[in-house]
Write an enzyme that holds these catalytic residues in place. Structure first.
Site, PDB file in Angstrom:
ATOM      1  N   SER A  20       0.842  -1.210  -0.119  1.00 32.93           N
ATOM      2  CA  SER A  20      -0.105   0.051  -0.006  1.00 32.93           C
ATOM      3  C   SER A  20       0.876   1.215  -0.122  1.00 32.93           C
ATOM      4  O   SER A  20       1.762   1.335   0.593  1.00 32.93           O
ATOM      5  CB  SER A  20      -0.744   0.219   1.112  1.00 32.93           C
ATOM      6  OG  SER A  20      -1.779  -0.845   1.242  1.00 32.93           O
ATOM      7  N   ILE A  21       0.418   2.210  -0.664  1.00 37.94           N
ATOM      8  CA  ILE A  21       1.116   3.647  -0.898  1.00 37.94           C
ATOM      9  C   ILE A  21       1.128   3.931   0.736  1.00 37.94           C
ATOM     10  O   ILE A  21       2.140   4.582   1.120  1.00 37.94           O
ATOM     11  CB  ILE A  21       0.310   4.487  -1.732  1.00 37.94           C
ATOM     12  CG1 ILE A  21       0.758   4.111  -3.144  1.00 37.94           C
ATOM     13  CG2 ILE A  21       0.758   5.873  -1.539  1.00 37.94           C
ATOM     14  CD1 ILE A  21       0.019   4.978  -4.125  1.00 37.94           C
ATOM     15  N   ASP A  65     -14.268   2.625   8.452  1.00 39.53           N
ATOM     16  CA  ASP A  65     -14.802   2.693   6.900  1.00 39.53           C
ATOM     17  C   ASP A  65     -15.097   4.066   6.818  1.00 39.53           C
ATOM     18  O   ASP A  65     -16.016   4.766   7.421  1.00 39.53           O
ATOM     19  CB  ASP A  65     -16.205   1.934   7.293  1.00 39.53           C
ATOM     20  CG  ASP A  65     -16.768   1.774   5.609  1.00 39.53           C
ATOM     21  OD1 ASP A  65     -16.719   2.566   5.144  1.00 39.53           O
ATOM     22  OD2 ASP A  65     -17.354   0.752   5.606  1.00 39.53           O
ATOM     23  N   ILE A  93      -6.966   6.545   0.132  1.00 37.58           N
ATOM     24  CA  ILE A  93      -8.294   5.486   0.120  1.00 37.58           C
ATOM     25  C   ILE A  93      -9.013   5.853  -1.279  1.00 37.58           C
ATOM     26  O   ILE A  93      -9.168   7.122  -1.611  1.00 37.58           O
ATOM     27  CB  ILE A  93      -8.975   5.915   1.192  1.00 37.58           C
ATOM     28  CG1 ILE A  93      -8.340   5.248   2.494  1.00 37.58           C
ATOM     29  CG2 ILE A  93     -10.487   5.384   0.908  1.00 37.58           C
ATOM     30  CD1 ILE A  93      -9.411   5.666   3.593  1.00 37.58           C
ATOM     31  N   ALA A  96     -13.761   1.600  -6.398  1.00 37.96           N
ATOM     32  CA  ALA A  96     -14.765   1.775  -7.459  1.00 37.96           C
ATOM     33  C   ALA A  96     -15.298   0.280  -7.551  1.00 37.96           C
ATOM     34  O   ALA A  96     -14.557  -0.571  -7.199  1.00 37.96           O
ATOM     35  CB  ALA A  96     -14.333   2.194  -8.769  1.00 37.96           C
ATOM     36  N   TYR A 156      -9.714   3.086 -16.699  1.00 35.36           N
ATOM     37  CA  TYR A 156      -9.626   3.814 -15.223  1.00 35.36           C
ATOM     38  C   TYR A 156     -10.997   4.265 -15.206  1.00 35.36           C
ATOM     39  O   TYR A 156     -11.520   4.379 -13.967  1.00 35.36           O
ATOM     40  CB  TYR A 156      -8.721   4.967 -15.284  1.00 35.36           C
ATOM     41  CG  TYR A 156      -7.973   5.315 -13.894  1.00 35.36           C
ATOM     42  CD1 TYR A 156      -7.701   4.541 -13.044  1.00 35.36           C
ATOM     43  CD2 TYR A 156      -8.122   6.699 -13.462  1.00 35.36           C
ATOM     44  CE1 TYR A 156      -7.102   4.985 -11.643  1.00 35.36           C
ATOM     45  CE2 TYR A 156      -7.729   7.036 -12.304  1.00 35.36           C
ATOM     46  CZ  TYR A 156      -7.379   6.142 -11.325  1.00 35.36           C
ATOM     47  OH  TYR A 156      -7.104   6.656 -10.223  1.00 35.36           O
ATOM     48  N   LYS A 163     -11.257  11.223  -9.487  1.00 35.88           N
ATOM     49  CA  LYS A 163      -9.953  11.732  -8.859  1.00 35.88           C
ATOM     50  C   LYS A 163     -10.033  13.149  -9.329  1.00 35.88           C
ATOM     51  O   LYS A 163      -9.420  14.139  -9.044  1.00 35.88           O
ATOM     52  CB  LYS A 163      -8.836  11.104  -9.804  1.00 35.88           C
ATOM     53  CG  LYS A 163      -8.354   9.729  -9.252  1.00 35.88           C
ATOM     54  CD  LYS A 163      -8.129   9.775  -7.681  1.00 35.88           C
ATOM     55  CE  LYS A 163      -7.663   8.513  -7.262  1.00 35.88           C
ATOM     56  NZ  LYS A 163      -7.226   8.410  -5.848  1.00 35.88           N
ATOM     57  N   ILE A 192       1.625   2.112  -9.594  1.00 37.22           N
ATOM     58  CA  ILE A 192       2.407   1.114  -8.687  1.00 37.22           C
ATOM     59  C   ILE A 192       1.668   0.046  -8.279  1.00 37.22           C
ATOM     60  O   ILE A 192       0.281   0.134  -8.218  1.00 37.22           O
ATOM     61  CB  ILE A 192       3.051   2.012  -7.388  1.00 37.22           C
ATOM     62  CG1 ILE A 192       3.804   1.358  -6.585  1.00 37.22           C
ATOM     63  CG2 ILE A 192       1.784   2.794  -6.698  1.00 37.22           C
ATOM     64  CD1 ILE A 192       4.584   2.071  -5.777  1.00 37.22           C
ATOM     65  N   THR A 194      -0.435  -2.289  -6.426  1.00 38.05           N
ATOM     66  CA  THR A 194      -1.088  -2.404  -5.294  1.00 38.05           C
ATOM     67  C   THR A 194      -2.388  -3.115  -5.463  1.00 38.05           C
ATOM     68  O   THR A 194      -2.666  -3.392  -6.639  1.00 38.05           O
ATOM     69  CB  THR A 194      -1.375  -0.969  -4.583  1.00 38.05           C
ATOM     70  OG1 THR A 194      -2.345  -0.471  -5.452  1.00 38.05           O
ATOM     71  CG2 THR A 194      -0.414  -0.120  -4.377  1.00 38.05           C
TER      72      THR A 194
HETATM   73  N1  NAD Z   1      -1.585   2.092  -7.029  1.00 30.25           N
HETATM   74  C1  NAD Z   1      -1.474   3.183  -8.197  1.00 30.25           C
HETATM   75  O1  NAD Z   1      -1.025   2.862  -9.019  1.00 30.25           O
HETATM   76  C2  NAD Z   1      -1.868   4.478  -7.664  1.00 30.25           C
HETATM   77  C3  NAD Z   1      -1.625   5.709  -8.375  1.00 30.25           C
HETATM   78  C4  NAD Z   1      -2.272   6.737  -8.150  1.00 30.25           C
HETATM   79  C5  NAD Z   1      -2.855   6.936  -7.010  1.00 30.25           C
HETATM   80  N2  NAD Z   1      -3.227   5.970  -6.246  1.00 30.25           N
HETATM   81  C6  NAD Z   1      -4.214   6.114  -5.136  1.00 30.25           C
HETATM   82  O2  NAD Z   1      -3.461   5.894  -3.939  1.00 30.25           O
HETATM   83  C7  NAD Z   1      -4.325   5.707  -2.765  1.00 30.25           C
HETATM   84  C8  NAD Z   1      -3.968   4.274  -2.173  1.00 30.25           C
HETATM   85  O3  NAD Z   1      -4.234   3.243  -2.855  1.00 30.25           O
HETATM   86  P1  NAD Z   1      -2.891   2.004  -3.043  1.00 30.25           P
HETATM   87  O4  NAD Z   1      -2.782   1.940  -4.496  1.00 30.25           O
HETATM   88  O5  NAD Z   1      -1.984   2.183  -2.062  1.00 30.25           O
HETATM   89  O6  NAD Z   1      -4.024   0.949  -3.064  1.00 30.25           O
HETATM   90  P2  NAD Z   1      -4.295  -0.332  -1.556  1.00 30.25           P
HETATM   91  O7  NAD Z   1      -5.670  -1.094  -2.160  1.00 30.25           O
HETATM   92  O8  NAD Z   1      -3.347  -0.859  -0.805  1.00 30.25           O
HETATM   93  O9  NAD Z   1      -5.029   1.078  -0.691  1.00 30.25           O
HETATM   94  C9  NAD Z   1      -6.325   1.499  -0.674  1.00 30.25           C
HETATM   95  C10 NAD Z   1      -6.965   1.520   0.461  1.00 30.25           C
HETATM   96  O10 NAD Z   1      -8.149   2.126   0.487  1.00 30.25           O
HETATM   97  C11 NAD Z   1      -9.167   1.434   1.453  1.00 30.25           C
HETATM   98  N3  NAD Z   1     -10.429   1.527   1.205  1.00 30.25           N
HETATM   99  C12 NAD Z   1     -11.382   1.264   0.295  1.00 30.25           C
HETATM  100  N4  NAD Z   1     -12.703   1.845   0.618  1.00 30.25           N
HETATM  101  C13 NAD Z   1     -12.494   2.127   1.793  1.00 30.25           C
HETATM  102  C14 NAD Z   1     -13.475   2.675   2.935  1.00 30.25           C
HETATM  103  N5  NAD Z   1     -14.911   2.635   2.671  1.00 30.25           N
HETATM  104  N6  NAD Z   1     -13.157   2.801   4.070  1.00 30.25           N
HETATM  105  C15 NAD Z   1     -11.969   2.862   4.288  1.00 30.25           C
HETATM  106  N7  NAD Z   1     -10.790   2.561   3.492  1.00 30.25           N
HETATM  107  C16 NAD Z   1     -11.040   2.169   2.380  1.00 30.25           C
HETATM  108  C17 NAD Z   1      -8.640   0.086   1.331  1.00 30.25           C
HETATM  109  O11 NAD Z   1      -9.049  -0.509   2.729  1.00 30.25           O
HETATM  110  C18 NAD Z   1      -7.232  -0.075   1.201  1.00 30.25           C
HETATM  111  O12 NAD Z   1      -6.479   0.271   2.419  1.00 30.25           O
HETATM  112  C19 NAD Z   1      -5.740   5.384  -3.675  1.00 30.25           C
HETATM  113  O13 NAD Z   1      -6.495   6.724  -3.439  1.00 30.25           O
HETATM  114  C20 NAD Z   1      -5.350   5.202  -4.976  1.00 30.25           C
HETATM  115  O14 NAD Z   1      -6.441   5.621  -5.941  1.00 30.25           O
HETATM  116  C21 NAD Z   1      -2.694   4.583  -6.604  1.00 30.25           C
END
Ligand code: NAD
Length: 256
Positions: A20-21, A65, A93, A96, A156, A163, A192, A194
């Site tokens: 996770s980020i 949540d 967080i 979709a 996407y 976003k 990245i 995840t």
């Molecule tokens: N991975 C990528 O390529 C990328 C690129 C740009 C932006 N992001 C953004 O980074 C952020 C983190 O995502 P990630 O890639 O680390 O993935 P991840 O799946 O590790 O983390 C996403 C998190 O969102 C949480 N979540 C979803 N619904 C929820 C809810 N109702 N209540 C509480 N938590 C909830 C999940 O439990 C999870 O911990 C997101 O906003 C994602 O869109 C990701």
């Protein structure tokens, strides 16, 4: 070990696992002296998230949540009791429905559209309101966005619309909270691997394209994102608010 966040209480929301980020940012914040406070969502993530929290000096960790106002209220009430103040908030967080990032965008349902915008954009408003009461002057809020807000990435879909709303939300919150000395910014992260990213159709080919076209000829890492988050969370960025900062090895500047 650095000291850029020594004595600061930094709440990081969205820890699922070590990919996770949120984890990349949490580790960097901890190494810079922060008291890290984490959140995860639901029983399925509980055990893994708690194990990771233990590695950060037994960081405080709460279930939340983000679609439920009562859970957000409870979170900030627990944090106030234990920490009194917070100096930083990281919102990592998004969600979709699977069918909405697998089918063509035109088939997005009314419910799927509302869900993606609620979890991925409105939630930043809700947690910023909760955090404001506990935030000291100079506090910093950051969220994570993606280039799909500005450009079309097939697959996407509704997440790109969410976003775009999230980025506008950053600017409106920055204006509201500026009077209180609170800054609000977003990191537009390069792709990245995840769990969330794996749900995006053809994510593998997006990764390959970035690696070949980005000026730095590589993908972004959790360490890259952690260091940029450190800049935005710390006083190093004291004059920066309402900004969407690309951390994507330069991919966003490229044409064909
Ligand atoms: N991975 C990528 O390529 C990328 C690129 C740009 C932006 N992001 C953004 O980074 C952020 C983190 O995502 P990630 O890639 O680390 O993935 P991840 O799946 O590790 O983390 C996403 C998190 O969102 C949480 N979540 C979803 N619904 C929820 C809810 N109702 N209540 C509480 N938590 C909830 C999940 O439990 C999870 O911990 C997101 O906003 C994602 O869109 C990701």
């Amino acid at each position: 070990m650095g000291a850029l966040l020594t004595g600061r209480n930094i709440l990081i929301m969205g820890l699922r696992n070590k990919w996770s980020i949120a984890w990349g940012i949490a580790k960097t914040a901890y190494e810079q002296g922060a008291n890290v406070i984490l959140t995860y969502q639901g029983e399925r993530e509980e055990e893994g998230a708690k194990e990771l929290a233990a590695d950060l000096g037994n960081a405080a960790i709460y279930n939340c949540d983000i679609s439920r106002d009562e859970e957000i209220d409870q979170l900030f009430s627990n944090i106030e009791t234990r920490f009194e103040k917070i100096h930083g908030l990281v919102h990592a967080i998004a969600h979709a429905k699977r069918e909405d990032i697998q089918n063509n965008f035109i088939f997005t349902s009314r419910e799927g559209f509302a869900h993606a915008l609620d979890i991925s954009a409105y939630s930043l408003v809700a947690v910023s309101r909760g955090a404001k009461k506990l935030m000291a002057e100079g506090a910093s809020i950051i969220t994570l966005t993606y280039l799909g807000a500005d450009r079309v990435f097939t697959g996407y879909n509704v997440m790109g619309v969410a976003k775009a709303a999230l980025e506008a939300t950053v600017r409106y919150l920055a204006n509201d909270l500026g009077n209180s000395g609170i800054r609000v910014n977003a990191i537009s992260a390069g792709p990245i691997k995840t769990i969330s990213a794996k749900g995006v159709k053809d994510f593998g080919s997006i990764l390959d394209t970035v690696e070949s076209k980005a000026p730095l000829k590589r993908r972004v890492t959790l360490e890259d994102l952690g260091k940029s988050a450190l800049y935005l969370l710390s006083d190093l960025s004291s004059g920066v608010t309402g900004e969407i900062m690309h951390v994507d090895c330069g991919f966003n500047i490229m044409g064909v």
